[in-house]
Write a protein that holds these residues in place. Structure first.
Motif, short mmCIF file in Angstrom:
data_model
loop_
_atom_site.label_atom_id
_atom_site.label_comp_id
_atom_site.label_asym_id
_atom_site.label_seq_id
_atom_site.Cartn_x
_atom_site.Cartn_y
_atom_site.Cartn_z
N SER A 49 -41.57 40.35 -12.31
CA SER A 49 -40.64 39.25 -12.06
C SER A 49 -39.22 39.69 -12.39
O SER A 49 -38.90 39.94 -13.55
CB SER A 49 -41.02 38.03 -12.91
OG SER A 49 -40.11 36.96 -12.69
N TYR A 73 -39.63 35.10 -10.46
CA TYR A 73 -39.09 35.79 -9.29
C TYR A 73 -39.94 37.02 -8.97
O TYR A 73 -39.55 38.15 -9.24
CB TYR A 73 -37.64 36.22 -9.55
CG TYR A 73 -36.65 35.08 -9.61
CD1 TYR A 73 -36.02 34.63 -8.45
CD2 TYR A 73 -36.34 34.46 -10.81
CE1 TYR A 73 -35.11 33.58 -8.50
CE2 TYR A 73 -35.43 33.42 -10.87
CZ TYR A 73 -34.82 32.99 -9.71
OH TYR A 73 -33.92 31.95 -9.77
N TRP A 79 -45.71 34.90 3.47
CA TRP A 79 -45.51 35.83 2.36
C TRP A 79 -46.80 36.61 2.14
O TRP A 79 -47.88 36.00 2.06
CB TRP A 79 -45.14 35.07 1.08
CG TRP A 79 -43.78 34.43 1.10
CD1 TRP A 79 -43.31 33.53 2.00
CD2 TRP A 79 -42.73 34.64 0.16
NE1 TRP A 79 -42.03 33.16 1.68
CE2 TRP A 79 -41.64 33.82 0.55
CE3 TRP A 79 -42.60 35.43 -0.99
CZ2 TRP A 79 -40.44 33.78 -0.15
CZ3 TRP A 79 -41.41 35.39 -1.69
CH2 TRP A 79 -40.34 34.59 -1.28
N TYR A 132 -37.84 37.05 -3.35
CA TYR A 132 -38.42 36.66 -4.63
C TYR A 132 -38.88 35.20 -4.58
O TYR A 132 -38.19 34.33 -4.01
CB TYR A 132 -37.39 36.87 -5.74
CG TYR A 132 -36.90 38.30 -5.80
CD1 TYR A 132 -37.56 39.26 -6.57
CD2 TYR A 132 -35.81 38.71 -5.05
CE1 TYR A 132 -37.13 40.58 -6.60
CE2 TYR A 132 -35.37 40.03 -5.08
CZ TYR A 132 -36.03 40.96 -5.85
OH TYR A 132 -35.61 42.27 -5.86
N THR A 133 -40.02 34.93 -5.18
CA THR A 133 -40.64 33.61 -5.07
C THR A 133 -39.72 32.49 -5.53
O THR A 133 -39.61 31.46 -4.87
CB THR A 133 -41.95 33.57 -5.87
OG1 THR A 133 -41.71 34.05 -7.21
CG2 THR A 133 -43.03 34.42 -5.22
N VAL A 193 -44.25 28.25 -2.05
CA VAL A 193 -43.24 28.89 -1.21
C VAL A 193 -43.89 29.50 0.02
O VAL A 193 -43.33 29.45 1.13
CB VAL A 193 -42.44 29.96 -2.01
CG1 VAL A 193 -43.23 31.23 -2.22
CG2 VAL A 193 -41.13 30.28 -1.30
N LYS A 194 -45.09 30.03 -0.10
CA LYS A 194 -45.82 30.58 1.04
C LYS A 194 -46.12 29.47 2.06
O LYS A 194 -45.88 29.64 3.27
CB LYS A 194 -47.13 31.22 0.56
CG LYS A 194 -47.94 31.93 1.64
CD LYS A 194 -49.15 32.61 1.00
CE LYS A 194 -49.90 33.47 2.01
NZ LYS A 194 -50.53 32.67 3.07
N TYR A 203 -38.35 29.44 -3.20
CA TYR A 203 -38.78 28.09 -3.57
C TYR A 203 -37.59 27.16 -3.83
O TYR A 203 -37.57 26.02 -3.36
CB TYR A 203 -39.65 28.18 -4.82
CG TYR A 203 -40.26 26.87 -5.26
CD1 TYR A 203 -41.16 26.19 -4.45
CD2 TYR A 203 -39.95 26.32 -6.51
CE1 TYR A 203 -41.73 24.98 -4.85
CE2 TYR A 203 -40.51 25.11 -6.92
CZ TYR A 203 -41.39 24.46 -6.09
OH TYR A 203 -41.95 23.26 -6.50
N PRO A 225 -47.79 39.07 -3.69
CA PRO A 225 -46.62 39.41 -4.51
C PRO A 225 -46.85 40.66 -5.35
O PRO A 225 -47.97 40.98 -5.73
CB PRO A 225 -46.46 38.17 -5.41
CG PRO A 225 -47.84 37.61 -5.52
CD PRO A 225 -48.50 37.89 -4.20
N TYR A 264 -45.70 30.59 -6.04
CA TYR A 264 -46.02 31.46 -4.90
C TYR A 264 -46.74 30.68 -3.79
O TYR A 264 -46.38 30.79 -2.61
CB TYR A 264 -46.90 32.63 -5.35
CG TYR A 264 -47.48 33.41 -4.20
CD1 TYR A 264 -46.68 34.28 -3.44
CD2 TYR A 264 -48.82 33.25 -3.83
CE1 TYR A 264 -47.22 34.97 -2.37
CE2 TYR A 264 -49.36 33.95 -2.76
CZ TYR A 264 -48.56 34.80 -2.03
OH TYR A 264 -49.08 35.48 -0.96
N GLU A 265 -47.73 29.90 -4.15
CA GLU A 265 -48.49 29.15 -3.14
C GLU A 265 -47.60 28.13 -2.43
O GLU A 265 -47.70 27.94 -1.22
CB GLU A 265 -49.68 28.44 -3.80
CG GLU A 265 -50.78 29.38 -4.27
CD GLU A 265 -51.39 30.20 -3.15
OE1 GLU A 265 -51.39 29.71 -1.99
OE2 GLU A 265 -51.86 31.31 -3.41
#
Length: 310
Positions: free
Chosen positions: A142, A248, A135, A97-98, A123-124, A102, A138, A120-121
């Motif tokens: 959530s 998430y 990743w 989960y993002t 964590v990727k 993160y 997604p 998302y960006e």
């Protein structure tokens, strides 16, 4: 006679040399040949209902749409365990989960201007730079943390949000698993942001926490927003009105070099990006938790009904 023998030896050496030379291939040809061979892909996951279902969905989809050899390691462990397993090649893909990646893995703090897209960006990019992992797209739901109480309690206390519950928290016992008390996005931060002062806190496995809430052993449960037991047990979730918890959104995670070698794996798993919304996932969870269906059967049913399997 000696000349004949020497001549034969020279001929044999020449043939062996020619065979040796002809068997050598450029490195890129070898890599291309390897890439054309089916890979052994192990899909890993965490030990709770939603993850058991996601493991089966990903595995069955890959099995149906690629030529690779697919197996599963469901219930393998928490995020750190799965991350290490992926780095060690014990598994080739898992969904996380993002918000977990993160904050819990990359140790970042949610910023006021962060959105699901920016998290998302970040964590990727973070996983690619730090671990060589990436990743995929997604899934559109959530599974954030939330506070769960009985519907009758909510009506009696007239509470709808986390903030509404604060004034009642001194007379209530909070229950959740031990990980929530250790997480960077867990209990400590939530209590500080909202001012919660619960009468007591009980650490318990999520599997028994819902029954504890029903039996009155706890008054408030920290759980997941898509848990199928919430509607099934006549419970409600409260609104995180200060947006303490990050988004998430789950997404498959793979090694970048593995994805470059087998791009069809990413293309196949990305088919889930517009299929699994919040209502759908909660419904799938309910089939396992309430109707006692097997995750494997629920996954197959979903893939067929969504048109991903025929």
């Amino acid at each position: 006679m000696k000349r004949a023998l020497i001549g034969m030896m020279i001929l044999v050496l020449a043939v062996l040399s020619a065979c040796s030379f002809s068997s050598e291939k450029p490195a890129d040809s070898v890599e291309l040949a390897d890439a054309n061979q089916p890979a052994n892909i192990v899909v890993g996951g965490k030990p709770f209902t939603e993850q058991l279902i996601l493991v089966e969905i990903m595995a069955q989809l890959l099995d149906a749409k690629t030529d690779h050899h697919i197996s599963t390691k469901e219930g393998l462990g928490i995020s750190h365990v799965l991350l290490q397993a992926l780095k060690d090649d014990d598994i080739q893909v898992y969904a996380d989960y993002t918000g977990t990646g993160y904050i819990h893995i990359l140790q970042n703090e949610l910023q006021p201007d962060d959105t699901p897209a920016t998290v998302y960006e970040k964590v990727k990019k973070g996983y690619e730079e730090k671990y060589g992992l990436t990743w995929l797209k997604p899934m559109p739901f959530s599974n954030t943390f939330t506070l769960i109480i009985k519907k009758e309690t909510a009506e009696k206390l007239k509470v709808k949000t986390f903030s509404d519950l604060v004034q009642h928290s001194r007379n209530m016992v909070l229950g959740t698993d031990d990980q929530f008390f250790k997480r960077g996005d867990g209990y400590k931060g939530m209590a500080e942001i909202y001012g919660f002062e619960f009468k007591g806190r009980k650490e318990m496995d999520n599997g028994i926490a819902y029954q504890a809430l029903q039996d009155g052993q706890i008054d408030v449960l920290v759980g997941y927003a898509t848990d199928g037991r919430i509607p099934g047990l006549n419970l409600i979730t409260l609104e995180d009105d200060k947006q303490y918890f990050p988004p998430y959104f789950p997404a498959p995670i793979l090694k970048q070099d593995f994805l470059a070698k087998y791009p069809e794996v990413g293309e196949t798993l990305n088919l889930l990006a517009d299929r699994l919304d919040q209502v759908t996932m909660a419904g799938l969870n309910a089939k396992v938790d309430n109707d006692k269906m097997k995750p494997k059967d629920v996954a197959k049913q979903f893939l067929e009904s969504s048109g991903l399997l025929k």
